[in-house]
Write a protein that holds these residues in place. Structure first.
Motif, PDB file in Angstrom:
ATOM      1  N   GLU A 287       3.917   1.430  -1.075  1.00 13.30           N
ATOM      2  CA  GLU A 287       4.618   1.545  -2.363  1.00 13.30           C
ATOM      3  C   GLU A 287       3.762   2.300  -3.376  1.00 13.30           C
ATOM      4  O   GLU A 287       4.272   3.016  -4.222  1.00 13.30           O
ATOM      5  CB  GLU A 287       4.915   0.151  -2.938  1.00 13.30           C
ATOM      6  CG  GLU A 287       6.157  -0.489  -2.400  1.00 13.30           C
ATOM      7  CD  GLU A 287       6.421  -1.782  -3.149  1.00 13.30           C
ATOM      8  OE1 GLU A 287       6.936  -1.702  -4.276  1.00 13.30           O
ATOM      9  OE2 GLU A 287       6.078  -2.856  -2.615  1.00 13.30           O
ATOM     10  N   VAL A 288       2.461   2.108  -3.298  1.00 14.18           N
ATOM     11  CA  VAL A 288       1.556   2.716  -4.265  1.00 14.18           C
ATOM     12  C   VAL A 288       1.158   4.129  -3.863  1.00 14.18           C
ATOM     13  O   VAL A 288       1.240   5.060  -4.657  1.00 14.18           O
ATOM     14  CB  VAL A 288       0.291   1.852  -4.447  1.00 14.18           C
ATOM     15  CG1 VAL A 288      -0.733   2.564  -5.328  1.00 14.18           C
ATOM     16  CG2 VAL A 288       0.661   0.522  -5.068  1.00 14.18           C
ATOM     17  N   TYR A 289       0.723   4.271  -2.624  1.00 14.05           N
ATOM     18  CA  TYR A 289       0.151   5.553  -2.221  1.00 14.05           C
ATOM     19  C   TYR A 289       1.100   6.410  -1.372  1.00 14.05           C
ATOM     20  O   TYR A 289       0.719   7.486  -0.918  1.00 14.05           O
ATOM     21  CB  TYR A 289      -1.163   5.317  -1.452  1.00 14.05           C
ATOM     22  CG  TYR A 289      -2.215   4.608  -2.268  1.00 14.05           C
ATOM     23  CD1 TYR A 289      -2.957   5.296  -3.223  1.00 14.05           C
ATOM     24  CD2 TYR A 289      -2.465   3.248  -2.108  1.00 14.05           C
ATOM     25  CE1 TYR A 289      -3.928   4.655  -3.989  1.00 14.05           C
ATOM     26  CE2 TYR A 289      -3.433   2.595  -2.865  1.00 14.05           C
ATOM     27  CZ  TYR A 289      -4.161   3.302  -3.803  1.00 14.05           C
ATOM     28  OH  TYR A 289      -5.115   2.667  -4.551  1.00 14.05           O
ATOM     29  N   GLY A 290       2.312   5.926  -1.146  1.00 15.21           N
ATOM     30  CA  GLY A 290       3.261   6.681  -0.334  1.00 15.21           C
ATOM     31  C   GLY A 290       2.783   6.781   1.101  1.00 15.21           C
ATOM     32  O   GLY A 290       2.144   5.855   1.616  1.00 15.21           O
TER      33      GLY A 290
ATOM     34  N   ASN B 157       0.571   8.808   2.083  1.00 15.56           N
ATOM     35  CA  ASN B 157      -0.799   9.323   2.095  1.00 15.56           C
ATOM     36  C   ASN B 157      -1.780   8.291   2.617  1.00 15.56           C
ATOM     37  O   ASN B 157      -1.579   7.097   2.437  1.00 15.56           O
ATOM     38  CB  ASN B 157      -1.225   9.691   0.668  1.00 15.56           C
ATOM     39  CG  ASN B 157      -0.244  10.634   0.023  1.00 15.56           C
ATOM     40  OD1 ASN B 157      -0.266  11.814   0.272  1.00 15.56           O
ATOM     41  ND2 ASN B 157       0.638  10.088  -0.806  1.00 15.56           N
TER      42      ASN B 157
ATOM     43  N   PHE C 157       0.844  -1.193   0.000  1.00 17.02           N
ATOM     44  CA  PHE C 157       0.000   0.000   0.000  1.00 17.02           C
ATOM     45  C   PHE C 157       0.882   1.246   0.000  1.00 17.02           C
ATOM     46  O   PHE C 157       0.636   2.211  -0.726  1.00 17.02           O
ATOM     47  CB  PHE C 157      -0.915  -0.002   1.239  1.00 17.02           C
ATOM     48  CG  PHE C 157      -2.013   1.027   1.166  1.00 17.02           C
ATOM     49  CD1 PHE C 157      -3.220   0.723   0.568  1.00 17.02           C
ATOM     50  CD2 PHE C 157      -1.837   2.313   1.689  1.00 17.02           C
ATOM     51  CE1 PHE C 157      -4.242   1.662   0.492  1.00 17.02           C
ATOM     52  CE2 PHE C 157      -2.849   3.252   1.616  1.00 17.02           C
ATOM     53  CZ  PHE C 157      -4.050   2.929   1.023  1.00 17.02           C
TER      54      PHE C 157
END
Lengths: 424, 260
Positions: free
Chosen positions: B109-112, B114, B107
């Protein structure tokens, strides 16, 4: 801030995938599109896997555009491994890809958009009053499906297209079926365009927009390696990260894309705005006849553009089918490691794949889908619609909500596609 | 009077590619079907209808968000029969193959750093949350299977699930065996039949999209010996099987049994 009205729909009907919309009408009017479809992490799924297995996984990103999500990763992998496929393979892939665009556009117009225009909740109730229209729409949908079935060997998630070529090439009698069906489909698609011009675009949706599309290798095709913008700028596919920025949206599992810090459009309308001069055949005549329906500043023109594109792509499928003489050939081969890119025109707009392969194993993949690209612009148009209606004196929240949905549907959003993305 | 006798069906989608619903929508006789059933809810196709009381619910997709979980429980409550439609609903689908991965890590990796307003997790099949009455396999299901399921319910009986593998159909059609004759990693021996061996028919090895057979039958042992003898390595086969079958019962056992 005191909100006067709120329009909320948690699950928009008649789109692919799951998203909702919230419009707040107060001192300002603002809209949020909540993509609630769960994240599926396709880039993570592709990692540490043999490259041959990856396109089959990617195609599962979306069913409506499973062909673009199969052929684009194949193209990126071939680019990475320096695999040169034959002209014959390219032409057969074109037919397959065009077949998908035809089916996707037909489904979108027939099942999702036209019920709106004609005042029905769905195509089933519309079919009772508009049998002829429904028949035409289904004929077009079925033609697209047949092309995919013949070449891909399955209409949704076909496994026949593979890296380097195809498992099995179509037979002559099957190609004849495509030619025969295509001629009938051309007629139906032209009649559909004539039907689409019955509708006026709401002028309060007019707004300056940037349109991004590919620069096709040939004709008004779907493959290329350069992206062009309607502001005159262009860039090579390997420069995509310097030009398209993805941002996290806190109320959405999908990211939104920005070009020069602003929302932008992709899709049928963007293609016609940027590449309309490359179109030929009956579609060209229609474009000349109805040139004022291709409005770069109005998202509703996208649906008309889809209808015109259908005519073009069906004629091209027939043209290729009439010309091609299928020869038996081996699948093309190449290296084991490399870094590749691909960009194609999926029905909803440009689709980007980047892939890194080491010794046949995928180590990194990135995908940017059309819906993630136009999401911020689609949100703006949801606002434009609500504002336009409100300023024109409409106070019926349900009606405004319906019109907001229509603006969203004009984009043909593909929510399943939008949920993705891994940073690097 | 006849109107009242129509079976009420609901067609729903959780997290998925929407291919099973599209398959249903593009069945050639869809208009006739829609006339013979009362469709109470089909969001992909209609602006009317919510999750309502119905006789049969067809559900595609895996349970990947809190919203999916709430919805599937509500669907179960309101439906007499629940059919898990397609690989995501039956086995978790491709997104379900992330089972065992560190969700927080991917998660991030994708959304940083945030945070997103909704909660999600690795996709799981329906049966983890509710009782499922029937499975309609496929990715997507075949057109004739969709019609068969609808027709059996319509006639007041029930569909029979297949308990034999793709291999059976492949052999019956007389296609060359990709596993034995071409040394390809074909999963035909362990995948549930019904596609009439579509992929082997065009020289492409079965990737397992319909999911593993529900019962631990004898073919697994034969497959073990065949894969080993052919020199296809464990990691490659494991990764390949897991694309569609990671969450299916016995898959770990199968792989271990196959390769030891």
């Amino acid at each position: 801030m005191k909100i006067e009205r709120e329009i909320r729909n948690d699950h928009l009907a008649r789109i692919e995938g799951k998203a909702g919309v919230v419009v707040e009408i107060g001192e300002k009017i603002n809209a949020r599109i909540n993509v609630t479809e769960g994240p599926r992490f396709f880039e993570v799924l592709a990692r540490n896997r043999k490259y041959e297995d990856v396109p089959s996984i990617c195609s599962r990103i979306c069913s409506f555009c499973s062909i673009p999500h199969k052929l684009t990763p194949i193209e990126a992998i071939e680019n990475a491994l320096s695999i040169e496929v034959s002209e014959q393979t390219k032409e057969i892939r074109n037919m397959l890809y065009f077949g998908n665009v035809v089916e996707s556009h037909a489904l979108h117009l027939l099942l999702f958009v036209l019920p709106d225009y004609l005042g029905f909740a769905d195509a089933f109730s519309m079919a009772k009053n508009y049998q002829d229209l429904m028949k035409k729409g289904l004929l077009l949908k079925n033609f697209g499906a047949m092309v995919q079935e013949i070449i891909g060997k399955r209409e949704i998630h076909p496994e026949n297209p593979v890296v380097g070529g195809f498992g099995k090439l179509p037979e002559e009698k099957e190609i004849k079926k495509i030619i025969y069906g295509g001629k009938e489909a051309v007629r139906a698609s032209i009649e559909l365009v004539d039907f689409m011009v019955e509708y006026e675009y709401p002028s309060f949706m007019n707004m300056e927009r940037n349109h991004l599309s590919i620069k096709p290798y040939s004709g008004y095709g779907v493959y290329g390696d350069e992206i062009v913008a309607s502001d005159g700028n262009k860039f090579k596919i390997n420069e995509y990260k310097n030009n398209i920025e993805e941002r996290v949206i806190p109320y959405s599992f999908s990211k939104g894309s920005y070009y020069k810090n602003s929302p932008f459009m992709v899709g049928a309308l963007s293609r016609l705005v940027n590449n309309g001069s490359l179109i030929d055949g009956s579609a060209k005549d229609l474009l000349n006849k109805y040139s004022n329906f291709i409005r770069a500043d109005n998202c509703f023109a996208n649906n008309f553009a889809q209808a015109v594109e259908m005519v073009y792509f069906i004629e091209k499928i027939v043209e290729i089918a009439e010309k091609i003489k299928i020869k038996k050939e081996e699948k093309a081969k190449g290296g084991k490691s490399g870094h590749g890119f691909a960009v194609t025109e999926a029905p909803r707009g440009i689709l980007i794949y980047e892939v890194e392969i080491e010794d046949e194993i995928v180590k990194y993949m990135n995908v940017i889908t059309p819906t993630a690209m136009f999401l911020p612009m689609m949100e703006r148009d949801a606002e434009n619609m609500a504002r336009g209606m409100w300023n024109n004196g409409y106070r019926d929240v349900e009606l405004i909500g319906k019109k907001v949905e229509m603006a969203i549907r004009a984009y043909d959003p593909c929510i399943s596609c939008s949920v993705h993305a891994v940073k690097k | 009077m006849r109107e009242k006798m129509k079976l009420k069906i609901g067609i729903y989608g959780l997290t998925s590619c929407y291919g099973c619903q599209l398959r249903m929508a593009s069945v050639k006789d869809i208009l006739e079907i829609s006339n013979n059933f009362e469709i109470v809810c089909w969001k992909m196709m209609s602006s009317k209808g919510e999750i309502e009381q119905c006789d049969i619910a067809f559900v595609e997709g895996s349970v990947t968000t809190e919203k999916d979980e709430e919805e599937i429980k509500m669907i179960r409550e309101k439906s007499k029969i629940v059919v898990a439609m397609g690989s995501c609903a039956i086995h978790g689908g491709v997104q379900g193959s992330l089972l065992g991965e560190d969700y927080k890590k991917i998660f991030k990796e994708v959304y940083g750093e945030n945070s997103i307003d909704y909660k999600a997790k690795i996709g799981e099949p329906l049966k983890k949350y509710i009782k499922v009455d029937y499975n309609l396999p496929g990715c997507p299901p075949e057109e004739n299977e969709v019609v068969y399921y609808l027709a059996t319910f319509g006639m007041g009986t029930y569909p029979e699930e297949k308990d034999y593998p793709v291999c059976a159909e492949c052999r019956r059609n007389g296609y060359p065996c990709l596993l034995i004759e071409k040394n390809e990693p074909c999963l035909g021996p362990i995948i549930v039949a019904g596609c009439n061996a579509r992929c082997p028919a065009h020289n492409v090895a079965c990737i397992g999209c319909r999911g593993a057979l529900q019962h631990n039958v004898a073919w697994f042992d034969s497959l073990a010996i065949t894969f080993k003898n052919r020199g296809i390595n464990k990691e490659e086969i494991k990764k390949r099987m897991e694309i569609f079958c990671k969450q299916s019962e016995k898959i770990e056992e199968i792989i271990e049994k196959v390769f030891g």
